[in-house]
Enzyme design. Structure first.
Site, mmCIF file in Angstrom:
data_model
loop_
_atom_site.group_PDB
_atom_site.id
_atom_site.type_symbol
_atom_site.label_atom_id
_atom_site.label_comp_id
_atom_site.label_asym_id
_atom_site.label_seq_id
_atom_site.Cartn_x
_atom_site.Cartn_y
_atom_site.Cartn_z
ATOM 1 N N ASP A 4 0.840 -1.205 0.000
ATOM 2 C CA ASP A 4 0.000 0.000 0.000
ATOM 3 C C ASP A 4 0.874 1.254 0.000
ATOM 4 O O ASP A 4 0.744 2.121 -0.857
ATOM 5 C CB ASP A 4 -0.912 0.003 1.239
ATOM 6 C CG ASP A 4 -1.738 -1.259 1.347
ATOM 7 O OD1 ASP A 4 -2.602 -1.464 0.497
ATOM 8 O OD2 ASP A 4 -1.481 -2.049 2.278
ATOM 9 N N GLU A 24 1.874 -6.486 -5.151
ATOM 10 C CA GLU A 24 1.580 -5.633 -6.310
ATOM 11 C C GLU A 24 2.817 -4.904 -6.844
ATOM 12 O O GLU A 24 3.163 -5.007 -8.021
ATOM 13 C CB GLU A 24 0.497 -4.607 -5.929
ATOM 14 C CG GLU A 24 0.170 -3.655 -7.058
ATOM 15 C CD GLU A 24 -1.164 -2.950 -6.900
ATOM 16 O OE1 GLU A 24 -2.096 -3.532 -6.304
ATOM 17 O OE2 GLU A 24 -1.286 -1.813 -7.389
HETATM 18 O O1 TRH Z 1 4.566 -6.092 0.677
HETATM 19 P P1 TRH Z 1 3.614 -6.682 -0.252
HETATM 20 O O2 TRH Z 1 3.215 -8.047 0.023
HETATM 21 O O3 TRH Z 1 2.341 -5.776 -0.365
HETATM 22 C C1 TRH Z 1 1.034 -6.260 -0.479
HETATM 23 C C2 TRH Z 1 0.446 -6.071 -1.797
HETATM 24 O O4 TRH Z 1 0.553 -4.778 -2.234
HETATM 25 C C3 TRH Z 1 -1.018 -6.460 -1.785
HETATM 26 O O5 TRH Z 1 -1.579 -6.270 -3.030
HETATM 27 C C4 TRH Z 1 -1.705 -5.631 -0.769
HETATM 28 O O6 TRH Z 1 -3.030 -5.976 -0.683
HETATM 29 C C5 TRH Z 1 -1.032 -5.882 0.530
HETATM 30 O O7 TRH Z 1 0.320 -5.525 0.445
HETATM 31 C C6 TRH Z 1 -1.677 -5.083 1.614
HETATM 32 O O8 TRH Z 1 4.266 -6.684 -1.723
HETATM 33 P P2 TRH Z 1 4.559 -5.503 -2.761
HETATM 34 O O9 TRH Z 1 3.309 -4.923 -3.285
HETATM 35 O O10 TRH Z 1 5.484 -6.057 -3.729
HETATM 36 O O11 TRH Z 1 5.314 -4.389 -1.921
HETATM 37 C C7 TRH Z 1 6.614 -4.564 -1.468
HETATM 38 C C8 TRH Z 1 7.363 -3.246 -1.527
HETATM 39 O O12 TRH Z 1 8.591 -3.372 -0.842
HETATM 40 C C9 TRH Z 1 7.692 -2.804 -2.939
HETATM 41 O O13 TRH Z 1 7.490 -1.414 -3.065
HETATM 42 C C10 TRH Z 1 9.172 -3.100 -3.073
HETATM 43 C C11 TRH Z 1 9.626 -2.843 -1.662
HETATM 44 N N1 TRH Z 1 10.913 -3.443 -1.265
HETATM 45 C C12 TRH Z 1 11.919 -2.594 -0.843
HETATM 46 O O14 TRH Z 1 11.759 -1.370 -0.846
HETATM 47 N N2 TRH Z 1 13.105 -3.135 -0.428
HETATM 48 C C13 TRH Z 1 13.332 -4.468 -0.426
HETATM 49 O O15 TRH Z 1 14.427 -4.923 -0.039
HETATM 50 C C14 TRH Z 1 12.278 -5.329 -0.881
HETATM 51 C C15 TRH Z 1 12.492 -6.812 -0.909
HETATM 52 C C16 TRH Z 1 11.073 -4.776 -1.284
#
Ligand code: TRH
Length: 396
Positions: free
Chosen positions: A31, A293
């Protein structure tokens, strides 16, 4: 790289568009990950004055360590961040923006909505939805929804993978940054040194980044990588699978800085980086396991094969979304490669056991598809650009 400032007939610049984004963190980082990326793009690429209301600053600091989680209001990278400390809070003084984005159907503070209705020029009000590749998305994208009591109209803004939807976020300089990284052996070597404390692995190794939720298929996959004919190097950012990786290696933990080897499997524990640092991990890997996402989208722009762990929903509501994405992505693959991809993605999402050998056999075809898909996806347009363009049609 901002839009040219709007000028009136007399040559005076019009004030920048003011935009408030409201973000309630349900769980994880998606989010705030999407909202922070959108906020930065609207500010840095479109010259908007952005204010971001976030209810969970601790989750936010993981993506943006320069943020101070103790401060109620602060400016970061030109964006005003307000701690949305309770649902009714709308800032110290009520200021209504030109564009109001409620992310993922979070509810705006009632006082703010009243203020929107009383404003001389009614704001453009958008509900930014979650990404889905399903066909109905294009029909619902930008549908208006009149407020039951106030003279306000909210539009639903649906991200999507095809033209006619809102597209997905992509910074203007993303491809150039990726090309710079990919073309520079020094940048790659420096990245490996920083992330793992060592040099890049030999070219015959398959390098895999592993970002996922807890996953019952992981043990079987780790065992298959251990027994693989050639080396497999797995990069594990600290998070929800770290415990399972530790157990596989018989270790108490698998945090940043951890290293372990069994058979042909070599694993490194990585620190969770600030958000911009995540892309180089995808570029340094030959195959990316992603989730939710935002990382799902970044893997597509990385133009490398990927495996998606979709965010699980009640009653398996996520499974049609998984298949809708597969239908687009796998469309031009050979029948065997498509079957291997579908089987592997399904197994990674709770249906069956992953068959690594069958999947890996098709990696060259997946690589070619990853590149052509990134070009196809670009036809849907960048979400921030699409949102800014729609807003301008409304702000007259
Ligand atoms: O963290 P998530 O599982 O988020 C989820 C989804 O958005 C889902 O649709 C929603 O309903 C739920 O949250 C509430 O996965 P997502 O979307 O990939 O977000 C991870 C974020 O973390 C992304 O912006 C990339 C970031 N990230 C970093 O900044 N540094 C890191 O080392 C890693 C591994 C990820």
């Amino acid at each position: 790289m901002t839009d040219t400032p709007k000028r009136t007939g007399s040559g005076t610049a019009l004030p920048a568009i003011a935009c408030d984004i409201f973000c309630a963190v349900i769980d994880n980082f998606g989010d705030i990950g999407v909202c922070w990326r959108l906020a930065r793009q609207l500010s840095h690429e479109h010259g908007w004055q952005v204010r971001l209301f976030v209810d969970d600053l601790h989750a936010f600091t993981k993506l943006c360590p320069s943020l101070d989680a103790a401060r109620a209001k602060q400016a970061v990278e030109g964006i005003v961040v307000e701690h949305w400390h309770e649902p009714a809070h709308a800032g110290e003084t009520l200021e209504i923006a030109d564009v109001v984005i409620e992310a993922f159907a979070c509810e705006l503070p009632p006082v703010y909505v009243t203020g929107m209705a009383q404003r001389g020029q009614r704001p453009v009000w958008l509900n930014l939805e979650y990404l889905s590749a399903e066909d109905w998305v294009a029909d619902f994208h930008l549908r208006p929804s009149p407020h039951p009591r106030y003279p306000l109209i909210k539009h639903f803004f649906f991200p999507g993978l095809v033209p006619g939807t809102g597209g997905v976020l992509k910074e203007r300089d993303l491809d150039a940054q990726r090309a710079t990284f990919e073309q520079s052996p020094e940048a790659r070597a420096a990245w490996w040194q920083r992330a793992t404390g060592g040099p890049p692995p030999a070219p015959e190794a398959t390098v895999i980044s592993l970002f996922a939720y807890e996953n019952p298929a992981l043990d079987s996959l780790l065992a298959q990588w251990r027994d693989n004919e050639s080396p497999v190097v797995v990069l594990v950012p600290q998070g929800r699978v770290s415990g399972a990786v530790a157990r596989f290696f018989g270790l108490p933990a698998f945090d940043a800085g951890a290293h372990a080897t069994r058979g042909n499997l070599h694993a490194h524990g990585l620190a969770f980086t600030e958000q911009r640092g995540y892309d180089p991990l995808l570029w340094a890997s030959g195959l990316n396991f992603v989730r939710g996402e935002d990382s799902f989208v970044r893997a597509q722009w990385a133009a490398r094969p990927f495996v998606w762990h979709i965010y699980p929903q009640a009653d398996d509501a996520h499974l049609p979304k998984l298949d809708a994405a597969l239908a687009h992505y796998a469309r031009p693959l050979s029948a065997q490669a498509r079957a291997a991809l579908e089987r592997f993605w399904h197994a990674w999402n709770g249906n069956g056991t992953p068959d690594w050998a069958n999947f890996a056999r098709h990696l060259p075809e997946f690589e070619a598809r990853a590149a052509s898909w990134a070009t196809e996806l670009a036809q849907a347009g960048d979400l921030a650009q699409n949102l800014a363009a729609f807003t301008k049609t409304q702000l007259k």
